[in-house]
Design a protein around this motif. Structure first.
Motif: not given
Length: 212
Positions: A33-36, A66-67, A83-84, A203-204
């Motif tokens: 899982v990532r997010g930022g 974003g995640f 997703a975002a 997209v970054f």
């Protein structure tokens, strides 16, 4: 702006590599899982606007949260869903059409197949390919087009993804990632003929993540 973001992403990745911590190896069956904060940088513009000689439009950049959620199919391969929260873009006139002429919000869910080059290392670069589906909503006209109805068609296109995870401890890691998305829509503006708008954004995202 795009060149500056490329440099920032490269420096961030280099810095993360230098400060990588204990390895939290990826294995088949793990969830990632990532997010930022995420930044969308459109790289293209529209066809000519029918009925307005020398006019085009282009979407401005936008920020959102974003995640992503990924599942490791094997030690090297994962399926990942990006997703975002909604991105809000101003649409600017170009040429003979100037100023902000519309606004829109969009959601860009992207499903990708990722390959991790070093899944058992503390620094894990990856690359992947997938499909993006962008949903446009809450379109509104402004400025020279104020009062006219506008609708942007949803878009389906190819997405390319590269990134790197750098372990902070056994479970948590820092992340830098980038996508190129083949994104084109058709604008339907009241009293005008429909016309194509190419957005094709970079997209970054820079953030943190965790494995389970």
């Amino acid at each position: 702006m795009t060149k500056k973001l490329h440099l920032i992403a490269a420096l961030a990745a280099g810095g993360l590599t230098a400060f990588g911590g204990a390895a939290g190896a990826l294995e088949a069956g793990d969830w990632v899982v990532r997010g930022g904060p995420a930044y969308v940088d459109p790289t293209d513009d529209s066809d000519g606007v029918p009925g307005v000689a020398g006019a085009k439009v282009e979407a401005d950049d936008a920020w959102a949260l974003g995640f992503s959620v990924g599942y490791m199919l094997t030690d090297n391969w994962s399926v990942d869903l990006l997703a975002a929260t909604p991105f809000k873009h101003d649409i600017e006139g170009k040429g003979s059409l100037s100023g902000t002429v519309a606004t829109t919000k969009q959601l860009p869910p992207t499903l990708s197949l990722l390959y991790y080059f070093q899944p058992h290392a503390s620094v894990r670069p990856y690359a992947g390919v997938g499909v993006n589906y962008t949903v446009f909503f809450d379109e509104q006209t402004r400025g020279a087009l104020d009062g006219l109805d506008i609708e942007l068609e949803d878009s389906v296109g190819l997405a390319l993804n590269v990134g790197v995870d750098v372990d902070l401890n056994q479970d948590w890691f820092a992340n830098v990632s980038a996508w190129y998305i083949d994104l084109e829509t058709e604008a339907d503006v009241e009293t005008f003929n429909d016309f194509d708008v190419a957005i094709n954004p970079l997209v970054f995202m820079v953030g943190v993540g965790r494995t389970f």
